[in-house]
Design an enzyme around this catalytic site. Structure first.
Site, mmCIF file in Angstrom:
data_model
loop_
_atom_site.group_PDB
_atom_site.id
_atom_site.type_symbol
_atom_site.label_atom_id
_atom_site.label_comp_id
_atom_site.label_asym_id
_atom_site.label_seq_id
_atom_site.Cartn_x
_atom_site.Cartn_y
_atom_site.Cartn_z
ATOM 1 N N TYR A 72 0.851 -1.183 0.000
ATOM 2 C CA TYR A 72 0.000 0.000 0.000
ATOM 3 C C TYR A 72 0.888 1.234 0.000
ATOM 4 O O TYR A 72 1.833 1.319 0.791
ATOM 5 C CB TYR A 72 -0.894 -0.007 1.245
ATOM 6 C CG TYR A 72 -1.775 1.220 1.384
ATOM 7 C CD1 TYR A 72 -2.838 1.441 0.512
ATOM 8 C CD2 TYR A 72 -1.545 2.152 2.404
ATOM 9 C CE1 TYR A 72 -3.648 2.556 0.641
ATOM 10 C CE2 TYR A 72 -2.351 3.265 2.544
ATOM 11 C CZ TYR A 72 -3.401 3.478 1.668
ATOM 12 O OH TYR A 72 -4.201 4.585 1.807
ATOM 13 N N ASP A 119 9.335 2.853 -0.330
ATOM 14 C CA ASP A 119 8.285 3.528 0.428
ATOM 15 C C ASP A 119 8.484 3.155 1.891
ATOM 16 O O ASP A 119 8.031 2.107 2.350
ATOM 17 C CB ASP A 119 6.907 3.102 -0.076
ATOM 18 C CG ASP A 119 5.785 3.760 0.732
ATOM 19 O OD1 ASP A 119 6.100 4.441 1.736
ATOM 20 O OD2 ASP A 119 4.609 3.581 0.375
ATOM 21 N N LYS A 162 4.518 8.993 8.761
ATOM 22 C CA LYS A 162 4.311 8.406 10.087
ATOM 23 C C LYS A 162 5.314 8.900 11.131
ATOM 24 O O LYS A 162 5.154 10.019 11.609
ATOM 25 C CB LYS A 162 4.240 6.880 9.955
ATOM 26 C CG LYS A 162 3.044 6.518 9.049
ATOM 27 C CD LYS A 162 2.628 5.085 9.015
ATOM 28 C CE LYS A 162 1.293 4.985 8.275
ATOM 29 N NZ LYS A 162 1.274 4.183 7.083
#
Ligand SMILES: *Cc1c(COP(=O)(O)O)cnc(C)c1O
Length: 435
Positions: free
Chosen positions: A144, A239, A267
């Site tokens: 994702y 990523d 994050k």
């Protein structure tokens, strides 16, 4: 366990907000029951609107590596806020955070701040396409990368949880340019390069997959991606929105010793406020406006409150032994889960790296999303509900990783494992035919 207040809030939320939530997996669609409306967090614990307390393994889905309401982060945010919440002009805090990232990740020679992981991956892909003059992107099944149009194909996280194959509203013309390969399958990537090599701008990968559940890269996988990209003149994008400052200070690229061309962060780098980043080779980043023609901008990019929270978080992560502590905690959780599952004859496959971990109701090995999808979701559902009832807050989906923080204590892990014993006992009573 009382849930009346959460129930009432959820009913009210649904009248104003689609599904009552501002991000789909929060809605408990995969596990049933009422999503808990949280009112407070402190360290490793959260409290809901009914006053129930939980040991938290979601940590705002990854950012809260220092735990909830960390006093240092709060101090930094308050101090920044007192000077004004946003300027839309450069500030020194942005330089400090950029330097902190560069020193931790040598492959990140220049870095641009954005406000979400989605923006980071979207921008990195635009840059890769611009730099190579090519249009196709290779991604992995179950990874994702945020809700970027062209990456909402075979995506993990909420897309996997909800069983959505892609998303309506994404034109076929966009996804036609996205090539999919199974995670950990170098032969498939090699085939894709043979077929599309001339037009592949980049390979984007979660170097440790955390959005199909936790799936570690097999030895040689990331190295293999590096050499396939080099051979074909494609860029390698890690990523690390989840893994950056999470599996090691320098992210998965430090842990596995593979240098990507571009890195996406999010994050942890925002320390619980909205901040993310993309960066990499100076020659590539030199193509970003205003130095170059590749346009990317943001009104709140580099927001001082977010910079202050991120900076305090990253600085604290410099301390010696921090990642050993996080990893020991993750390991204690999964070993505890394994032995509790074994007591009840429940098949479980676990994994961990630094401050992240995962488990599948599957005999293993789980090396791809194809394997992950074979795990027993009925068992997860029962387990999740039993854990929640006993005050353990896990991600409400079998396809998400768990996160520990520096605020998790041995007694939190002990309480979790004690709860797991009872939860696995309940799982063991599910008839084998039920799936
Ligand atoms: C969370 C995540 C994203 C998306 O970040 P947002 O801030 O939610 O847009 C992208 N990539 C990975 C690997 C993630 O875990």
């Amino acid at each position: 366990m009382k849930t009346g207040a959460s129930k009432r809030l959820f009913a009210r939320a649904r009248k104003s907000i689609p599904g009552g939530v501002n991000s789909p997996v929060r809605a408990y669609g995969a596990v049933g029951g009422v999503p808990r409306f949280l009112v407070r967090g402190k360290g490793a614990h959260v409290w809901d609107a009914d006053g129930n307390e939980y040991v938290d393994y979601v940590g705002s889905w990854g950012p809260l590596i220092l735990g909830h309401a960390d006093p240092g982060v709060l101090r930094a945010v308050r101090a920044a806020a007192a000077n004004g919440t946003s300027f839309g002009a450069p500030t020194e805090l942005e330089i400090e955070l950029a330097e902190e990232i560069r020193f931790a990740m040598p492959a990140v020679e220049r870095v641009r701040m954005v406000s979400s992981g989605t923006e980071a991956t979207m921008s990195a892909i635009r840059l890769a396409r611009a730099a190579t003059g090519r249009s196709r992107v290779l991604k992995f099944d179950g990874c994702y990368h945020g809700h970027v149009d062209s990456l909402l194909v075979a995506a993990g996280s909420g897309v996997a949880t909800l069983g959505i194959p892609g998303s309506p509203g994404v034109p076929k013309a966009f996804t036609n340019l996205t090539v999919i390969a199974p995670f950990n399958d170098l032969a498939a990537v090699s085939d894709a390069f043979a077929r599309y090599g001339d037009d592949l701008a980049c390979v984007i990968v979660e170097p440790v997959a955390g959005n199909m559940g936790f799936v570690a890269p097999e030895p040689g996988f990331l190295e293999g991606l590096r050499s396939l990209c080099d051979g074909a003149g494609a860029l390698l994008i890690f990523d690390e929105v989840m893994t950056g400052f999470r599996v090691a200070r320098g992210g998965a690229q430090a842990r596995y010793g593979v240098r990507p061309d571009l890195t996406c962060l999010g994050k942890v780098v925002g320390g619980g406020l909205p901040a993310a980043a993309y960066g990499g080779r100076a020659d590539l980043m030199g193509r970003i406006a205003p130095d170059g023609p590749v346009y990317q901008a943001g009104t709140l990019s580099g927001n001082p409150l977010a910079m202050a929270a991120g900076l305090e978080t990253l600085r604290r992560l410099r301390a010696k032994g921090v990642y050993e502590r996080l990893e020991a905690c993750s390991e204690a959780v999964v070993r505890g889960l394994e032995s509790a599952a074994a007591e009840h004859g429940v098949e479980l496959t676990t994994g961990f790296a630094g401050g992240m971990f995962g488990f599948f109701f599957h005999p293993g090995p789980v090396r791809s999303f194809e394997d992950a999808k074979k795990s027993r979701t009925d068992r997860f559902k029962t387990f999740f509900a039993a854990m929640l009832e006993q005050g353990v807050y896990l991600a409400p989906s079998p396809f998400e990783a768990g996160f520990v923080s520096l605020a998790h204590r041995p007694r939190d892990v002990e309480a979790t494992v004690a709860a797991a014993r009872k939860a696995f006992a309940r799982v063991a009573r599910i008839p084998v035919a039920a799936r």
